[in-house]
Motif scaffolding. Structure first.
Motif, PDB file in Angstrom:
ATOM      1  N   LEU A  57       0.836  -1.193   0.000  1.00  0.00           N
ATOM      2  CA  LEU A  57       0.000   0.000   0.000  1.00  0.00           C
ATOM      3  C   LEU A  57       0.872   1.246   0.000  1.00  0.00           C
ATOM      4  O   LEU A  57       2.003   1.237   0.483  1.00  0.00           O
ATOM      5  CB  LEU A  57      -0.898   0.043   1.246  1.00  0.00           C
ATOM      6  N   TYR A  86       0.552   5.268   1.313  1.00  0.00           N
ATOM      7  CA  TYR A  86      -0.196   6.250   2.083  1.00  0.00           C
ATOM      8  C   TYR A  86       0.447   7.614   1.893  1.00  0.00           C
ATOM      9  O   TYR A  86       1.661   7.722   1.708  1.00  0.00           O
ATOM     10  CB  TYR A  86      -0.176   5.901   3.583  1.00  0.00           C
ATOM     11  N   LYS A 132       0.751  11.502   3.727  1.00  0.00           N
ATOM     12  CA  LYS A 132       0.559  12.149   5.017  1.00  0.00           C
ATOM     13  C   LYS A 132       0.880  13.627   4.944  1.00  0.00           C
ATOM     14  O   LYS A 132       1.991  14.021   4.575  1.00  0.00           O
ATOM     15  CB  LYS A 132       1.434  11.484   6.090  1.00  0.00           C
ATOM     16  N   PRO A 144      -1.947   9.235   8.316  1.00  0.00           N
ATOM     17  CA  PRO A 144      -1.732   8.753   6.940  1.00  0.00           C
ATOM     18  C   PRO A 144      -3.065   8.487   6.244  1.00  0.00           C
ATOM     19  O   PRO A 144      -3.992   7.947   6.848  1.00  0.00           O
ATOM     20  CB  PRO A 144      -0.950   7.453   7.149  1.00  0.00           C
ATOM     21  N   PHE A 184       4.341   7.255   2.290  1.00  0.00           N
ATOM     22  CA  PHE A 184       4.826   6.044   2.950  1.00  0.00           C
ATOM     23  C   PHE A 184       4.431   4.827   2.133  1.00  0.00           C
ATOM     24  O   PHE A 184       3.277   4.677   1.714  1.00  0.00           O
ATOM     25  CB  PHE A 184       4.230   5.909   4.359  1.00  0.00           C
ATOM     26  N   LEU A 202       0.645  -3.607   9.233  1.00  0.00           N
ATOM     27  CA  LEU A 202       1.433  -2.986   8.190  1.00  0.00           C
ATOM     28  C   LEU A 202       2.848  -2.723   8.683  1.00  0.00           C
ATOM     29  O   LEU A 202       3.051  -2.291   9.820  1.00  0.00           O
ATOM     30  CB  LEU A 202       0.782  -1.670   7.750  1.00  0.00           C
ATOM     31  N   PHE A 260       5.891  -0.304   7.642  1.00  0.00           N
ATOM     32  CA  PHE A 260       6.068   0.918   6.865  1.00  0.00           C
ATOM     33  C   PHE A 260       7.530   1.206   6.572  1.00  0.00           C
ATOM     34  O   PHE A 260       8.420   0.856   7.356  1.00  0.00           O
ATOM     35  CB  PHE A 260       5.516   2.128   7.645  1.00  0.00           C
ATOM     36  N   GLY A 261       7.758   1.893   5.439  1.00  0.00           N
ATOM     37  CA  GLY A 261       9.042   2.508   5.200  1.00  0.00           C
ATOM     38  C   GLY A 261       9.123   3.828   5.958  1.00  0.00           C
ATOM     39  O   GLY A 261       8.161   4.244   6.628  1.00  0.00           O
ATOM     40  N   SER A 262      10.263   4.494   5.829  1.00  0.00           N
ATOM     41  CA  SER A 262      10.476   5.728   6.596  1.00  0.00           C
ATOM     42  C   SER A 262       9.929   6.976   5.912  1.00  0.00           C
ATOM     43  O   SER A 262       9.962   8.055   6.478  1.00  0.00           O
ATOM     44  CB  SER A 262      11.973   5.912   6.887  1.00  0.00           C
ATOM     45  N   TYR A 288      -0.430   2.041  16.347  1.00  0.00           N
ATOM     46  CA  TYR A 288       0.922   2.192  15.825  1.00  0.00           C
ATOM     47  C   TYR A 288       1.581   3.350  16.575  1.00  0.00           C
ATOM     48  O   TYR A 288       0.921   4.239  17.102  1.00  0.00           O
ATOM     49  CB  TYR A 288       0.917   2.540  14.329  1.00  0.00           C
ATOM     50  N   GLN A 324      10.534   8.566  10.940  1.00  0.00           N
ATOM     51  CA  GLN A 324      10.273   7.142  10.715  1.00  0.00           C
ATOM     52  C   GLN A 324       8.824   6.928  10.305  1.00  0.00           C
ATOM     53  O   GLN A 324       7.967   7.794  10.497  1.00  0.00           O
ATOM     54  CB  GLN A 324      10.550   6.343  11.998  1.00  0.00           C
ATOM     55  N   GLY A 325       8.566   5.760   9.750  1.00  0.00           N
ATOM     56  CA  GLY A 325       7.194   5.400   9.468  1.00  0.00           C
ATOM     57  C   GLY A 325       6.535   4.816  10.710  1.00  0.00           C
ATOM     58  O   GLY A 325       7.216   4.487  11.687  1.00  0.00           O
TER      59      GLY A 325
END
Lengths: 114, 113
Positions: free
Chosen positions: A34, A36, A38, A44, A89, A102, A104-106, B35, B41-42
């Motif tokens: 996915l 997202y 933000k 997000p 993201f 999920l 997530f990447g940074s 979360y 960061q994510g």
């Protein structure tokens, strides 16, 4: 140990041009991906997703491409608009277990210049 | 159709105090996630509910953290004896079904002084 990586912290693009955001993953169990978006002070917002059985999914100006052999996905935005400026993201989930949480990447900060 | 709602939006507390956050998911969603996001960061997964049952917890969720979802509706996340390292944005998301898209709230920003 980052299982989802977005190696570009930022990207600037001229309005009307294409924006390409990249994402790499290491966990071969991931089967759903996915993107997202933000904005500051907001949570997000879901943009677009793709299942591992597909290699492309398109929704209006947004297209996601998945290359499973390279464990790489990308988000294309055409044409880019100033309102697209946000942090993007990439996220992934695995069907094992029931949680489907999920990973997530940074994030990549996209700036679309007028 | 209201989205995911989180309260408060901001919380400033002193080290050692307890704090509690609330999340109201989208009404028909049976799955609820927490979360945590730190600067640059994510979001990182903390815990997950299906209806009222807490089915999975991350290693990030220390013994000082507890989450509940009574009656399968709203959820609360409590942090006891807060530490400066707890300072972060705490995000709640909800979804419906196995492949449901997760929709996020605006988050609660916690600052521990």
């Amino acid at each position: 140990d980052q299982q989802v990586k977005q190696n570009s912290p930022s990207l600037s693009v001229q309005e009307g041009r294409i924006s390409i955001l990249n994402c790499d993953y290491t966990n071969s169990m991931f089967d759903y991906f996915l993107w997202y978006k933000k904005y500051p002070a907001e949570g997000p917002t879901f943009l677009i997703s793709i299942s591992s059985i597909k290699d492309k999914n398109e929704d209006g100006r947004f297209t996601v491409f998945l290359n499973k052999s390279a464990k790489h996905l990308s988000l294309h935005i055409v044409p880019s608009q100033p309102g697209d400026s946000a942090v993007y993201f990439c996220a992934a989930s695995a069907s094992r277990g029931s949680a489907r949480q999920l990973t997530f990447g940074s994030g990549t900060q996209l700036t679309v210049l007028p | 159709d209201t989205g995911v709602s989180q309260d408060p939006r901001h919380k400033i507390t002193k080290r050692g105090q307890n704090v509690t956050f609330r999340c109201d998911p989208i009404s028909e969603h049976n799955r609820l996630y927490w979360y945590r996001q730190t600067l640059g960061q994510g979001p990182e997964f903390l815990t997950y509910f299906q209806n009222e049952a807490q089915l999975e917890k991350s290693r990030l969720l220390s013994d000082r953290f507890s989450a509940e979802r009574p009656k399968g509706s709203f959820s609360t996340l409590e942090i006891q004896r807060t530490e400066q390292g707890d300072s972060a944005m705490y995000l709640c998301a909800s979804s419906f079904g196995t492949r449901g898209i997760q929709y996020f709230g605006a988050g609660t920003r916690l600052s521990v002084l």
